[in-house]
Every structure is written in C-alpha cells, then in structure tokens.
Design a protein around this motif. Sequence first.
Motif, mmCIF file in Angstrom:
data_model
loop_
_atom_site.group_PDB
_atom_site.id
_atom_site.type_symbol
_atom_site.label_atom_id
_atom_site.label_comp_id
_atom_site.label_asym_id
_atom_site.label_seq_id
_atom_site.Cartn_x
_atom_site.Cartn_y
_atom_site.Cartn_z
ATOM 1 N N ASN A 226 64.558 2.412 -17.391
ATOM 2 C CA ASN A 226 63.398 2.763 -18.698
ATOM 3 C C ASN A 226 63.425 4.098 -18.660
ATOM 4 O O ASN A 226 62.900 4.743 -19.717
ATOM 5 C CB ASN A 226 62.219 2.053 -18.200
ATOM 6 N N ALA A 227 63.432 4.983 -17.605
ATOM 7 C CA ALA A 227 63.478 6.597 -17.649
ATOM 8 C C ALA A 227 64.332 7.107 -18.579
ATOM 9 O O ALA A 227 64.133 8.423 -18.984
ATOM 10 C CB ALA A 227 63.782 7.181 -16.306
ATOM 11 N N MET A 228 65.255 6.471 -19.016
ATOM 12 C CA MET A 228 66.439 6.924 -19.958
ATOM 13 C C MET A 228 66.038 6.653 -21.277
ATOM 14 O O MET A 228 66.555 7.047 -22.256
ATOM 15 C CB MET A 228 67.720 6.329 -19.632
ATOM 16 N N TYR A 229 64.731 5.868 -21.424
ATOM 17 C CA TYR A 229 64.503 5.385 -23.034
ATOM 18 C C TYR A 229 64.569 6.505 -23.902
ATOM 19 O O TYR A 229 65.207 6.502 -24.968
ATOM 20 C CB TYR A 229 63.152 4.800 -23.011
ATOM 21 N N ASP A 230 64.096 7.595 -23.597
ATOM 22 C CA ASP A 230 63.877 8.866 -24.459
ATOM 23 C C ASP A 230 64.899 9.894 -24.533
ATOM 24 O O ASP A 230 65.081 11.007 -25.192
ATOM 25 C CB ASP A 230 62.664 9.519 -24.444
ATOM 26 N N GLN A 231 66.108 9.643 -23.961
ATOM 27 C CA GLN A 231 67.135 10.340 -23.651
ATOM 28 C C GLN A 231 68.586 9.813 -24.398
ATOM 29 O O GLN A 231 68.460 8.841 -24.760
ATOM 30 C CB GLN A 231 67.641 10.546 -22.111
ATOM 31 N N ASP A 232 69.344 10.686 -24.324
ATOM 32 C CA ASP A 232 70.622 10.054 -25.145
ATOM 33 C C ASP A 232 71.449 9.472 -23.982
ATOM 34 O O ASP A 232 72.231 9.918 -23.518
ATOM 35 C CB ASP A 232 71.395 11.347 -25.582
ATOM 36 N N ASP B 28 67.250 -4.565 -26.398
ATOM 37 C CA ASP B 28 66.711 -4.363 -27.668
ATOM 38 C C ASP B 28 66.298 -3.090 -27.841
ATOM 39 O O ASP B 28 66.002 -2.559 -28.924
ATOM 40 C CB ASP B 28 66.081 -5.413 -28.275
ATOM 41 N N CYS B 29 65.611 -2.582 -26.814
ATOM 42 C CA CYS B 29 64.820 -1.187 -26.782
ATOM 43 C C CYS B 29 65.863 -0.060 -26.914
ATOM 44 O O CYS B 29 65.443 1.126 -27.140
ATOM 45 C CB CYS B 29 63.804 -1.190 -25.241
ATOM 46 N N TYR B 30 66.957 -0.098 -26.674
ATOM 47 C CA TYR B 30 67.913 0.841 -26.701
ATOM 48 C C TYR B 30 68.906 0.533 -27.970
ATOM 49 O O TYR B 30 70.093 -0.247 -27.600
ATOM 50 C CB TYR B 30 68.682 0.707 -25.399
ATOM 51 N N PRO B 31 68.928 1.004 -28.986
ATOM 52 C CA PRO B 31 69.544 0.690 -30.246
ATOM 53 C C PRO B 31 71.036 0.889 -30.107
ATOM 54 O O PRO B 31 71.948 0.094 -30.895
ATOM 55 C CB PRO B 31 68.906 1.652 -31.444
#
Length: 85
Positions: free
Chosen positions: A9-15, A47-50
Amino acid sequence: MKTLIDRMNAMYDQDYQFRDVYLLSTAAEDGADTPKRAEIGLAGWIDCYPKSRLAGTLFCGGVNDAREIEGNPKLQEAYELGKRV
C-alpha cells in the motif's frame, strides 16, 4: 496476504512496477468455492492499482500437513504457470 497488502500500500502514490499479479494458494478444504474469498480480496486490492491486474490464480485443496502436496498434479500446473510469466 495481509502482510503483502499492508507493505504494498505504500506504493499507492508511486509509479509501481508490478503489473500482473498471480495468486497461488493451498488449503485443507477442497471445495471449488474455497479460494474465492482470497481471490475476491486480492482482486479488490488490485483494483486500486489501475496498471495492474489479477493475471491468474491456482488453487490446490486438500493439503493438511507438511509435504502432503508432494506428487500433486497442481505442482506441475504451478510450474507451467511460472514458465509463462
């Protein structure tokens, strides 16, 4: 699986670099519906990771004890799945 989800989840806002996600699972239960909750839970997170998708699953039921899976044909299926990744 909870540890995986919590750490990723820490990668959510990363590429993030992961695209195809596979689930290999075992359980003592052998019913066709046994792996469904795990698959649904993982798919909901994916699904949170398009850019990612649940690319495949493999379930082997009826595994109760250590080494009980030895000789099971699902091991060959897992091997073949891995070769295609």
